[in-house]
Structure formats: C-alpha cells, structure tokens
Design an enzyme around this catalytic site. Sequence first.
Site, mmCIF file in Angstrom:
data_model
loop_
_atom_site.group_PDB
_atom_site.id
_atom_site.type_symbol
_atom_site.label_atom_id
_atom_site.label_comp_id
_atom_site.label_asym_id
_atom_site.label_seq_id
_atom_site.Cartn_x
_atom_site.Cartn_y
_atom_site.Cartn_z
ATOM 1 N N SER A 92 0.841 -1.208 0.000
ATOM 2 C CA SER A 92 0.000 0.000 0.000
ATOM 3 C C SER A 92 0.869 1.248 0.000
ATOM 4 O O SER A 92 2.067 1.182 0.306
ATOM 5 C CB SER A 92 -0.859 -0.029 1.272
ATOM 6 O OG SER A 92 -1.477 1.218 1.511
ATOM 7 N N TYR A 102 -3.949 -1.042 9.735
ATOM 8 C CA TYR A 102 -3.676 -1.192 8.304
ATOM 9 C C TYR A 102 -2.245 -0.724 7.996
ATOM 10 O O TYR A 102 -1.476 -1.409 7.316
ATOM 11 C CB TYR A 102 -4.703 -0.386 7.509
ATOM 12 C CG TYR A 102 -4.634 -0.576 6.008
ATOM 13 C CD1 TYR A 102 -5.208 -1.688 5.407
ATOM 14 C CD2 TYR A 102 -4.000 0.366 5.192
ATOM 15 C CE1 TYR A 102 -5.156 -1.865 4.023
ATOM 16 C CE2 TYR A 102 -3.946 0.203 3.817
ATOM 17 C CZ TYR A 102 -4.527 -0.914 3.239
ATOM 18 O OH TYR A 102 -4.472 -1.080 1.870
#
Length: 254
Positions: free
Chosen positions: A146, A159
């Site tokens: 990410s 996350y």
Amino acid sequence: MSSSNPFSLAGKVALVTGANTGLGQGIAIALAQAGADVVAVGRSSATDTEREVKALGRKFHSIYADLERSHEAERVVAQAIEATGQVDILVNNAGIIRRNDALVFTEADWDAALDVNLKTPFFLAQAVAQSMVKTGRGGKVINIVSMLSFQGGIRTASYTASKSGLAGITRLLANEWASRGINVNAIAPGYFETNNTTALRADEQRNRDILGRIPAGRWGRPSDLGGAAVFLSSAASDYVHGTVIPVDGGWLAR
Ligand code: NAP
C-alpha cells in the site's frame, strides 16, 4: 528464460487470494491473459472471476478459506497443489482496512487487520515456498502492500502497521529465498476504485483531496495493476528481488 516471450505465464499456476472482486480480480484476469491457470482463495464465491478466466481458455479452481485464520495456510496450499499439481505464483492480495482514531482504536480492529494482511500472507508464502523448494521449481511471491507501506496514513493504525510490515517481510523473504529461485516482491497500489475505498470516495472532501494529488488525475482501476503483476510473475523479473513497485498514478512522486 523458458519462453521466447519472457512475459508469458503459459503452463504456470497462480494462487490469488481475494480474487472474487477488486484488485485481486483484476490481477487474476491479467495473469490468465498472460497464460496462467488460476486458483482463487477466499471466503466469497468468485463466479465473475471464474467466468472471465475460463473465457480466456484458462483453468480455474476455487478454494474456500477465511484468511483471518492463519493456520488455514497449509491446508489451502496443499489443496491447491492437489487440484492443479503445482503453485508457481502466489499473490497475497486479500486485505482489510479498519478506520478509527488511534486514541480509541480497538484490539479487535488491530488483530483483524494484522491477521488478514500480514500473518496469513506470511504463512501462505511459507507453505508455497516449502513446495517450491521441495520440487526445485522455484517461483514467484507477490505481496500487495500500500501507499501506507511508505506513508503514515490517518485513522488506519492496524492497516498501516500491517502494510508496512508486509513490505518489510517482502524484503526479508527475498533475502532468504532469492538463492532458492524464488522471487519475492510487492506491488503498492495507489488509490483504486474498489470496495476498500468506498468510504473515501463517498467523502466529497477526501475524494477531492486525493484526486488533486494524483498526477494521472483519476483513481486507479483494477486492470491498471495487470502489467506489474504479470511482470513480477514472469521470467522477465527473474533478477528482481525484494522490491516494492508502486502503481499509483504518480502519487508518491508528488
Ligand atoms: P476489496 O475490494 O475490499 O477486496 C478485498 C479482498 O480481500 C476481497 O476478496 C475480500 O473478500 C478479501 N478478504 C478480506 N478479508 C478476508 C478474509 N478474512 N478471508 C478471505 N478473504 C478476505 O479491496 P481491494 O481494494 O481489492 O484490496 C485488495 C488488496 O489491495 C488489499 O490487500 C488492500 O489492502 C490492497 N490495496 C488496495 C488499495 C485500493 O485503493 N483499493 C490501495 C492499496 C492497497 P470478500 O469479498 O469476501 O470481503
């Protein structure tokens, strides 16, 4: 290189987690376009992906698994090998995001994202690599990380931790397995139109802010990841180890 086309995946089997939707679906279809058969692993039926993969003339097999349970990794890989004979490519794509202020972030939201996004991908990679080492065939592991493997983000504590961790594990596994003929790399998608980003796109201000920072001027589409996924799955990347390729419309360059 085994084929005159170094990007060909003919004769290869790719195990893709979370291939029923979003980026995993885009990756599965791109790998099938390049010639790979696909094993889809997840907790939802992947019928749309199955239709597309079969329409390309490739084989498709699906395995049910709740990837919050890391102990499923061994069974999943054993079942995939039993069904197809081999796994040449693993794409650790399935992932979740939990949003809340760090001041009140819960342990449950921490554990869920760490388990799905980091722990299970590690044990899937381990199980796949054990078979690649045993057969001496080598192979490819691709972790979907990410922008929050590079940046802090906001309200995404678990996350950010999981995706930063997965980028680190990508480098560690590359160091350990490069000499065994296994390439471990990662793709860092920017901002893509999927279920994962529904909340961001629904928030007018956030949507405007994000779009304003993307040099390409649009959100990514799942098919935009295909090129990087095929490259990292193919012989064309045989000397590429432990890297993270951003596919982000230029986001990180800003
Ligand atoms: P998505 O549309 O929400 O898809 C996530 C996939 O993961 C779905 O297939 C989902 O299955 C699966 N999954 C989640 N929890 C699972 C579990 N416990 N067991 C089995 N499968 C599970 O999100 P996406 O955007 O395509 O995300 C794919 C990957 O890219 C994720 O790792 C995400 O973090 C990463 N990523 C996305 C973006 C973006 O902008 N979209 C950016 C950077 C990174 P269900 O359909 O059953 O929920």
